[in-house]
Each structure stands twice: as structure tokens, then as C-alpha cells.
Design a protein around this motif. Sequence first.
Motif, mmCIF file in Angstrom:
data_model
loop_
_atom_site.group_PDB
_atom_site.id
_atom_site.type_symbol
_atom_site.label_atom_id
_atom_site.label_comp_id
_atom_site.label_asym_id
_atom_site.label_seq_id
_atom_site.Cartn_x
_atom_site.Cartn_y
_atom_site.Cartn_z
ATOM 1 N N ILE A 1 4.368 5.561 2.651
ATOM 2 C CA ILE A 1 4.627 6.946 3.058
ATOM 3 C C ILE A 1 4.719 7.035 4.585
ATOM 4 O O ILE A 1 5.573 7.755 5.129
ATOM 5 C CB ILE A 1 3.537 7.890 2.518
ATOM 6 C CG1 ILE A 1 3.592 7.961 0.986
ATOM 7 C CG2 ILE A 1 3.686 9.277 3.121
ATOM 8 C CD1 ILE A 1 4.876 8.544 0.417
ATOM 9 N N ASN A 2 3.876 6.287 5.299
ATOM 10 C CA ASN A 2 3.948 6.273 6.761
ATOM 11 C C ASN A 2 5.256 5.676 7.252
ATOM 12 O O ASN A 2 5.798 6.104 8.286
ATOM 13 C CB ASN A 2 2.768 5.506 7.347
ATOM 14 C CG ASN A 2 1.481 6.313 7.338
ATOM 15 O OD1 ASN A 2 1.519 7.541 7.319
ATOM 16 N ND2 ASN A 2 0.345 5.637 7.317
ATOM 17 N N GLN B 1 4.170 -4.567 -4.060
ATOM 18 C CA GLN B 1 5.040 -4.054 -5.110
ATOM 19 C C GLN B 1 5.632 -2.684 -4.799
ATOM 20 O O GLN B 1 6.256 -2.065 -5.657
ATOM 21 C CB GLN B 1 4.276 -4.022 -6.435
ATOM 22 C CG GLN B 1 3.892 -5.423 -6.913
ATOM 23 C CD GLN B 1 3.253 -5.428 -8.280
ATOM 24 O OE1 GLN B 1 2.474 -4.527 -8.605
ATOM 25 N NE2 GLN B 1 3.574 -6.429 -9.077
ATOM 26 N N TYR B 2 5.428 -2.215 -3.576
ATOM 27 C CA TYR B 2 6.178 -1.063 -3.074
ATOM 28 C C TYR B 2 7.305 -1.609 -2.208
ATOM 29 O O TYR B 2 7.100 -2.543 -1.422
ATOM 30 C CB TYR B 2 5.288 -0.148 -2.239
ATOM 31 C CG TYR B 2 4.249 0.603 -3.028
ATOM 32 C CD1 TYR B 2 4.533 1.859 -3.574
ATOM 33 C CD2 TYR B 2 2.981 0.065 -3.238
ATOM 34 C CE1 TYR B 2 3.573 2.556 -4.299
ATOM 35 C CE2 TYR B 2 2.020 0.748 -3.967
ATOM 36 C CZ TYR B 2 2.325 1.996 -4.495
ATOM 37 O OH TYR B 2 1.385 2.682 -5.224
ATOM 38 N N ALA B 3 8.492 -1.022 -2.319
ATOM 39 C CA ALA B 3 9.603 -1.516 -1.513
ATOM 40 C C ALA B 3 10.571 -0.389 -1.191
ATOM 41 O O ALA B 3 10.786 0.515 -1.995
ATOM 42 C CB ALA B 3 10.345 -2.641 -2.241
ATOM 43 N N ILE B 4 11.132 -0.473 0.003
ATOM 44 C CA ILE B 4 12.217 0.418 0.384
ATOM 45 C C ILE B 4 13.471 -0.437 0.554
ATOM 46 O O ILE B 4 13.426 -1.505 1.171
ATOM 47 C CB ILE B 4 11.891 1.188 1.689
ATOM 48 C CG1 ILE B 4 13.001 2.191 2.006
ATOM 49 C CG2 ILE B 4 11.637 0.253 2.857
ATOM 50 C CD1 ILE B 4 12.636 3.173 3.108
ATOM 51 N N GLY B 5 14.565 0.005 -0.063
ATOM 52 C CA GLY B 5 15.831 -0.695 0.051
ATOM 53 C C GLY B 5 16.774 0.097 0.933
ATOM 54 O O GLY B 5 17.151 1.227 0.595
ATOM 55 N N LEU B 6 17.136 -0.465 2.071
ATOM 56 C CA LEU B 6 18.031 0.201 3.018
ATOM 57 C C LEU B 6 19.405 -0.438 2.962
ATOM 58 O O LEU B 6 19.531 -1.657 2.785
ATOM 59 C CB LEU B 6 17.470 0.096 4.441
ATOM 60 C CG LEU B 6 16.094 0.714 4.673
ATOM 61 C CD1 LEU B 6 15.609 0.410 6.089
ATOM 62 C CD2 LEU B 6 16.123 2.220 4.451
ATOM 63 N N SER B 7 20.442 0.368 3.108
ATOM 64 C CA SER B 7 21.816 -0.127 3.051
ATOM 65 C C SER B 7 22.041 -1.250 4.060
ATOM 66 O O SER B 7 21.843 -1.059 5.265
ATOM 67 C CB SER B 7 22.789 1.015 3.327
ATOM 68 O OG SER B 7 24.089 0.521 3.574
ATOM 69 N N LYS B 8 22.459 -2.395 3.580
ATOM 70 C CA LYS B 8 22.713 -3.541 4.463
ATOM 71 C C LYS B 8 23.849 -3.227 5.438
ATOM 72 O O LYS B 8 23.750 -3.508 6.640
ATOM 73 C CB LYS B 8 23.064 -4.772 3.622
ATOM 74 C CG LYS B 8 23.231 -6.052 4.414
ATOM 75 C CD LYS B 8 23.697 -7.197 3.525
ATOM 76 C CE LYS B 8 22.652 -7.631 2.540
ATOM 77 N NZ LYS B 8 23.086 -8.773 1.698
ATOM 78 N N ASP B 9 24.915 -2.614 4.937
ATOM 79 C CA ASP B 9 26.062 -2.299 5.795
ATOM 80 C C ASP B 9 25.680 -1.327 6.914
ATOM 81 O O ASP B 9 26.094 -1.499 8.071
ATOM 82 C CB ASP B 9 27.205 -1.706 4.972
ATOM 83 C CG ASP B 9 27.897 -2.744 4.100
ATOM 84 O OD1 ASP B 9 27.745 -3.950 4.383
ATOM 85 O OD2 ASP B 9 28.582 -2.349 3.135
ATOM 86 N N ASN C 1 0.824 -1.198 0.000
ATOM 87 C CA ASN C 1 0.000 0.000 0.000
ATOM 88 C C ASN C 1 0.862 1.254 0.000
ATOM 89 O O ASN C 1 1.797 1.366 0.791
ATOM 90 C CB ASN C 1 -0.913 -0.037 1.245
ATOM 91 C CG ASN C 1 -1.876 1.101 1.312
ATOM 92 O OD1 ASN C 1 -1.494 2.231 1.558
ATOM 93 N ND2 ASN C 1 -3.150 0.793 1.094
ATOM 94 N N GLN C 2 0.533 2.226 -0.889
ATOM 95 C CA GLN C 2 1.323 3.449 -0.977
ATOM 96 C C GLN C 2 1.237 4.276 0.303
ATOM 97 O O GLN C 2 2.239 4.854 0.743
ATOM 98 C CB GLN C 2 0.861 4.294 -2.173
ATOM 99 C CG GLN C 2 1.721 5.516 -2.408
ATOM 100 C CD GLN C 2 1.284 6.309 -3.628
ATOM 101 O OE1 GLN C 2 1.101 7.518 -3.523
ATOM 102 N NE2 GLN C 2 1.099 5.647 -4.766
#
Length: 290
Positions: A22-23, A68-76, A17-18
Motif C-alpha cells: 500500500i505504501n 506473494q504481493y506483486a505490482i505489475g507495471l507496463s514494460k513499454d 507485506n501488504q
Amino acid sequence: MVKKNSHTSALFHYTKNQNIFINILREGLKFSYCREEFSDDLCLGIPMICFCDIPVGASFEHSSKYGQYAIGLSKDKLLDKYKEALGPVNYVTSLSSVKAAFQLRSVGIENRHEIDTISKKSHTPEINVTFNGRHYKGKVLPAEYTNNTLKLFLQSIEYHHSSTQAISLMKPYQSVHDGKSQINYDECEWRIVLPEHTKLNDNELCQWFWSKEEYDSWREKRDNKFINEMPLLFTVDDIEYIIVPTKELIPNFIKRLIDLKEICGNKIEDKDRYSLVSKVISLEQIKRDF
């Protein structure tokens, strides 16, 4: 020569969900309870935040299940901040290691029961003790019981920590979901887990549920499975990718990013908003071009 890897340098969290996405940007990722079932008598509910490091170009089955919404955060960067609680899931093909971890927990519980039995031998008034920032109630014991009780107490803490840390990152290699067999190993799951008994607020400690019945009973009484306290916070610099389902959704989504006043409760400037916009790509484009 750059070594190619079958896993990403970012950890991706998918959602459907978009507005929820955003939340997440505004407030951070919240822990939610997931039921992990190893067998009929080995089942528990754990508060966690789940990620995966599947290359996005190979994640279409995963995104069809989780959103199909995703946030990619730095693994390191996440490992630097949360290395004690974050890690890849240990997919188990037998119950031996799971049973060993549960047994270690049981020994810790037995130690605490033995301490309770010993404490009944004391007739002194109850006192309060602070240890490692935690507050405990107890009684002054006769000298002949002191050393053994202290040993039991320290062992119970260590056994609890070791057993729950191991159990929290275990998952069956294969399971049944909605009546269908699935290979959990394909999900390349990472987790950050909220430790049992973590202080959530002045009146509440984090609870884990150690049976199917206990977890299901809690779910029936609660509107949702999220914990509002202690969200996982990140900065704009921690974000490597923002993924939306289709190219057509990008303009409106970018407008919402530009309108953001905060990321995880911290005010952001225009340069941060422009940085966020630069990280946006659609799953549709990835499927077509990568």
C-alpha cells in the motif's frame, strides 16, 4: 497469429507485506542498496529497484522467495520513461566483461588524479565552474596544460558513465545464497539503477560502494537500505496487475484500495480507484486456473 513469448509484457515487483505494498502505491517504489558480488575482490553495493518478467503462472518459486504481493507495471511505459536507467540484467558466466568495466572505471579515476596533479601547477585563485548542470571547483591552468586537461576531464566523465552503466546491469549467472547454489538467470531480473553521484538533495549525492567492506560498514551504521529520495513514480494507467496471495485477502485489500487518496503522491478520483480494483487477482487463483 499472436506470437507467444516466455516473458510478460509487465514488469513485476514482489514484496512480502501488504502494508509495504500500500505504501508503494501511495509513495512509489524506493531504491534500495543491493550487494552484488562477482568475486572476492569484485564486490559493490548499488541502489536499484528490481523487477522480473517471469509469467506469473510460473513465478511460484520466485514469489516464495520475494513475497506473494506483486505490482505489475507496463514494460513499454517504464521503458519510455526510464530507458536510460532500466534494462534486463546481463548474466555473466565469466569475469572478463566485469573486469573490463571495472578497469574502464579505474582509467577514469586515474584521469581525475592526473587532473589533480596538473592543477597543483597553477597558483591562481580557485574558481567555480558549471558543466552539464553540475558545479565544479578548479583553477585557471597555464595554457600549455589546457587542452590535455580538458581531454582528461571529458574522458573521465565518459568512462565513469559507461563503466557504471555496464556494471549496474551485470550479475553472475550462478551464485551461492544461504549456503545453497542458485541459478540467478532463472529470476529473469530487470533493474532500474540510480546512477552514482545523482543529486539526492541539497547536501547529498547518491553513493555507490565499491567493496564488500565499504558496503558492510555502511549497512552497520544505517537502519535500512532504502533511499527515501527520488522514488520511482507511476500512474494508475501504468499498473497492469495487482497480485495478492489468496482469494480470501481480496475483499479487505480492495477496501484499502478504495480508501486510497493518492497514487505516488498524486490525488486520484473514483474512476481510478475502480480501475485499481479491476486489476486485482490472487496468486492462488493464478496457480489454480492458469
